[in-house]
Design a protein around this motif. Structure first.
Motif, short mmCIF file in Angstrom:
data_model
loop_
_atom_site.label_atom_id
_atom_site.label_comp_id
_atom_site.label_asym_id
_atom_site.label_seq_id
_atom_site.Cartn_x
_atom_site.Cartn_y
_atom_site.Cartn_z
N UNK A 160 0.72 -1.20 0.00
CA UNK A 160 -0.12 0.08 0.10
C UNK A 160 0.68 1.47 0.21
N UNK A 161 0.51 2.35 -0.72
CA UNK A 161 1.05 3.42 -0.80
C UNK A 161 1.13 4.38 0.59
N UNK A 162 -0.33 4.15 1.28
CA UNK A 162 -0.40 4.82 2.47
C UNK A 162 -1.55 4.00 3.36
N UNK A 163 -1.43 4.03 4.51
CA UNK A 163 -2.39 3.49 5.34
C UNK A 163 -2.97 4.46 6.59
N UNK A 164 -4.04 4.33 6.89
CA UNK A 164 -4.41 5.34 8.00
C UNK A 164 -3.94 4.73 9.38
N UNK A 165 -3.89 5.74 10.24
CA UNK A 165 -3.57 5.18 11.38
C UNK A 165 -4.47 4.52 12.39
N UNK A 166 -3.99 3.64 13.33
CA UNK A 166 -5.42 3.05 13.89
C UNK A 166 -5.93 3.73 14.87
N UNK A 167 -5.22 4.80 15.39
CA UNK A 167 -6.18 5.76 16.42
C UNK A 167 -7.36 6.59 15.69
N UNK A 168 -7.14 6.79 14.55
CA UNK A 168 -8.03 7.51 13.90
C UNK A 168 -9.02 6.64 13.14
N UNK A 169 -8.83 5.30 12.91
CA UNK A 169 -9.66 4.57 11.87
C UNK A 169 -10.79 4.02 12.52
N UNK A 170 -11.31 2.93 12.07
CA UNK A 170 -12.62 2.59 12.55
C UNK A 170 -12.29 1.51 13.57
N UNK A 171 -13.19 1.04 14.34
CA UNK A 171 -12.82 0.16 15.57
C UNK A 171 -13.11 -1.30 15.02
N UNK A 172 -14.03 -1.51 14.23
CA UNK A 172 -14.35 -2.90 13.60
C UNK A 172 -13.95 -3.06 12.20
N UNK A 173 -14.36 -4.27 11.36
CA UNK A 173 -14.25 -4.09 10.05
C UNK A 173 -14.90 -3.30 8.90
N UNK A 174 -14.08 -2.65 7.94
CA UNK A 174 -14.72 -1.65 7.25
C UNK A 174 -15.43 -2.83 6.23
N UNK A 175 -17.01 -2.54 6.27
CA UNK A 175 -17.66 -3.35 5.27
C UNK A 175 -17.84 -2.46 3.93
N UNK A 176 -17.87 -1.15 4.10
CA UNK A 176 -18.18 -0.63 2.91
C UNK A 176 -17.04 0.51 2.48
N UNK A 177 -16.54 0.63 1.41
CA UNK A 177 -15.70 1.86 1.16
C UNK A 177 -15.92 2.07 -0.53
N UNK A 178 -16.23 3.33 -0.74
CA UNK A 178 -16.85 3.87 -1.96
C UNK A 178 -16.13 5.17 -2.20
N UNK A 179 -15.86 5.33 -3.41
CA UNK A 179 -15.24 6.54 -4.13
C UNK A 179 -16.25 7.59 -4.34
#
Length: 624
Positions: free
Chosen positions: A265-284
């Motif tokens: 991956x080019x870049x990954x979000x940090x755990x502190x500001x991300x979701x706490x559960x699995x990301x079931x949806x990601x849309x552009x």
């Protein structure tokens, strides 16, 4: 050559970089005008200048041979055998064939015919005599017959309605679920698949985190291996840049890839500001930069991101339908829906079976949740708007698929029957407004065409033995991809009858949507009126009255149907009575006419003696 001047420089000064600096302007040379020299010049007037702008061209002549066309008929008989040879007798045909091959002219004839056949084969390869030049002017007519398909490649035995093109499994030993599929936006010859194990506490220690991009023209191995920090649950191609993909991880992080830079991956979000559960949806999102997206998770949050800066989300929304903004009251999101033609609106399907309609541009977070739709007994696994009518959307959950209208909040306008197995995913057809697809946990793919049949699917196909987990249709509407629990990706080519727009289909589908929406509105208004009457009755009595049990939509429909038929029956009876009364009044009027005529006749007869009596009385009076 004669040397005029020699420039000399030290060897140390060769290659020295120039150092430029700003300084004020100064006059190096000032030549004042000399009026006395003006007499030495002659004014040239007019001045002619010639410019050539024409491009160079050449002319060639070609004399082609004239093609002479002649129509001929051929009567082909089996083998072209002579009359005295029976083609059904094997011995006679073998004997004649050996005799013909021994003939001296056999080789010459074959050589001559081979040249003619070679010319015909080349001509067929050069010109497509079946090409349709004006096919777009008139919509294709599909006959009323069961759908069928041309077999391209068969790997396992299936029905004739679909053709298997590809069956590719997860290459790892430990099989993981194909949780999400995404087609390449330009060529549709590549398929990005997210692999993850969603079973509770079933993650094995050495389980692979990889997901893959498959090339359909070379399906023996993945074209690119994506290596996230946690298994991917969702994966989507960027519609503006096909080299960019965004993925939602099992641990709640967001990551994006550039296929030109490899599988990391080019870049990954940090755990502190991300979701706490699995990301079931990601849309552009539909943005000018093409770098904005948003995600949803079962932690009850919707986060907006810009992949140029994944260090923190640009915006946050808590899915609290009480509009208090409390994370402990939020509903877990399982699926996301976004229509580019409606850039400010999006919808979220939750674990509790409720669909939340949101507006991103609202002023306050509570106002962003505009309405809710409740109709499933479990998680909403699929949520999609109709590509032709965006106000109509499809939800898949528990054992049914339901079609909703934005105008009716309390109930769906159409729904499928309850299946014996759980429904796992669904989507609309991209070319036909009345067709949608659903997958089931028993490995069955259902194709519904509600203009053709409402109670049962138009086609049910057993794709595999394990449960199907994901579904994605190509933009052309002819190829559908199905992912299973064991990581098998099966691509199916749909027959032309299910992916060709029928005549007047848009009009008929729109009429059906409007009719069902109007019916649900009437039922909602009736139900609301009954509740208001009951509330007013209980308040008027001043005593505690037990609340009426809330009727289900089926009960309301049955009651409305009974009342409707009662009204129809009463109207028919009233009309029958009116017709009977009209016949009775007409007959009575005729009787009255006859009685009047008889009375008039009798009156005339009795009038004569009465006149004689009066005359006699008058004569007596005169005599007296």
């Amino acid at each position: 050559m004669e040397i005029i001047y020699v420039y000399t420089r030290k060897r140390s000064e060769f290659g020295r970089p120039c150092s430029f600096s700003d300084r004020p302007a100064k006059v190096s040379v000032d030549i004042p005008p000399d009026p006395s020299m003006a007499s030495g010049f002659v004014l040239r007037n007019p001045v002619d200048s010639y410019v050539q702008h024409a491009s160079d061209m050449s002319e060639h002549e070609v004399n082609t041979e004239r093609v002479e066309v002649e129509s001929r008929g051929v009567n082909h008989v089996e083998g072209g055998w002579p009359k005295d040879i029976n083609p059904q007798e094997v011995e006679q045909t073998i004997r004649f064939r050996k005799k013909a091959e021994k003939d001296e002219n056999y080789i010459n004839t074959i050589t001559h015919l081979g040249t003619l056949m070679e010319h015909c084969v080349k001509q067929n390869n050069a010109i497509n005599i079946y090409e349709e030049y004006f096919g777009e002017e008139e919509m294709a007519e599909v006959e009323d017959e069961p759908p069928s398909a041309k077999t391209i490649n068969v790997i396992s035995k299936l029905t004739s309605f679909f053709d298997i093109l590809l069956s590719k499994r997860d290459p790892n030993v430990t099989k993981r679920t194909a949780t999400h599929l995404s087609w390449h936006p330009d060529t549709c010859k590549k398929l990005a698949v997210a692999y993850s194990s969603l079973e509770f506490q079933q993650n094995i220690k050495d389980m692979s985190f990889d997901s893959y991009i498959w090339d359909l023209e070379n399906p023996n191995k993945p074209e690119l291996v994506l290596k996230p920090s946690s298994p991917l649950v969702s994966l989507e191609y960027n519609p503006k840049d096909s080299h960019i993909l965004v993925g939602g991880c099992y641990n709640g992080q967001m990551a994006y890839w550039d296929t030109r830079k490899g599988g990391l991956p080019v870049e990954v979000s940090t755990v502190e500001v991300s979701h706490r559960d699995p990301v079931y949806g990601a849309i552009w999102l539909q943005s000018k930069t093409g770098t904005e997206c948003f995600s949803a998770s079962t932690d009850g949050q919707v986060l907006w991101w810009d992949i140029r800066k994944l260090s923190e989300p640009t915006e946050t929304l808590v899915l609290d339908i009480t509009r208090q903004g409390l994370l402990e009251n939020a509903l877990g999101a399982v699926t996301l829906e976004f229509e580019p033609t409606m850039p400010t609106k999006f919808m979220v399907g939750t674990e509790q079976g409720i669909v939340i309609a949101c507006n991103r541009k609202a002023k306050t977070p509570p106002e962003k949740i505009t309405s809710t739709y409740s109709g499933h007994h479990g998680p909403v696994y699929a949520l999609a708007r109709n590509p032709f009518y965006p106000k109509i959307f499809l939800t898949v959950g528990d054992w049914t698929a339901r079609i909703w209208s934005e105008e009716t909040k309390e109930s769906s306008i159409m729904w499928t029957k309850y299946h014996l197995s759980y429904l796992t995913d669904g989507c609309w057809s991209t070319v036909r407004p009345a067709v949608f697809f659903t997958t089931r946990s028993d490995g069955t793919l259902d194709v519904w065409d509600f203009l053709f049949k409402q109670n049962d699917p138009s086609l049910s196909l057993k794709v595999c033995d394990e449960p199907l987990s994901s579904l994605r249709l190509q933009d052309s509407g002819c190829v559908v991809g199905c992912g299973s629990k064991l990581g098998t990706i099966t691509l199916l080519e749909i027959s032309s009858g299910l992916c060709t727009l029928q005549r007047n289909e848009k009009t008929l589908a729109n009429a059906m949507f409007e009719r069902e929406t109007k019916r649900e509105k009437i039922l909602e208004a009736r139900h609301r009126e009954m509740r208001l009457k009951e509330r007013a009755r209980s308040e008027g009595q001043g005593t505690e009255v037990e609340e009426m049990p809330v009727e289900s939509p089926h009960e309301v429909l049955d009651r409305a149907r009974r009342e409707f038929f009662k009204v129809i029956e009463a109207e028919l009876q009233r009309r029958a009575q009116a017709e009977t009364q009209e016949h009775g009044s007409a007959s009575a009027f005729q009787l009255k006419d006859r009685a009047g005529e008889e009375a008039a006749a009798q009156g005339e007869e009795s009038q004569l003696p009465k006149d004689k009596e009066e005359e006699e009385e008058e004569e007596e009076k005169d005599a007296a």
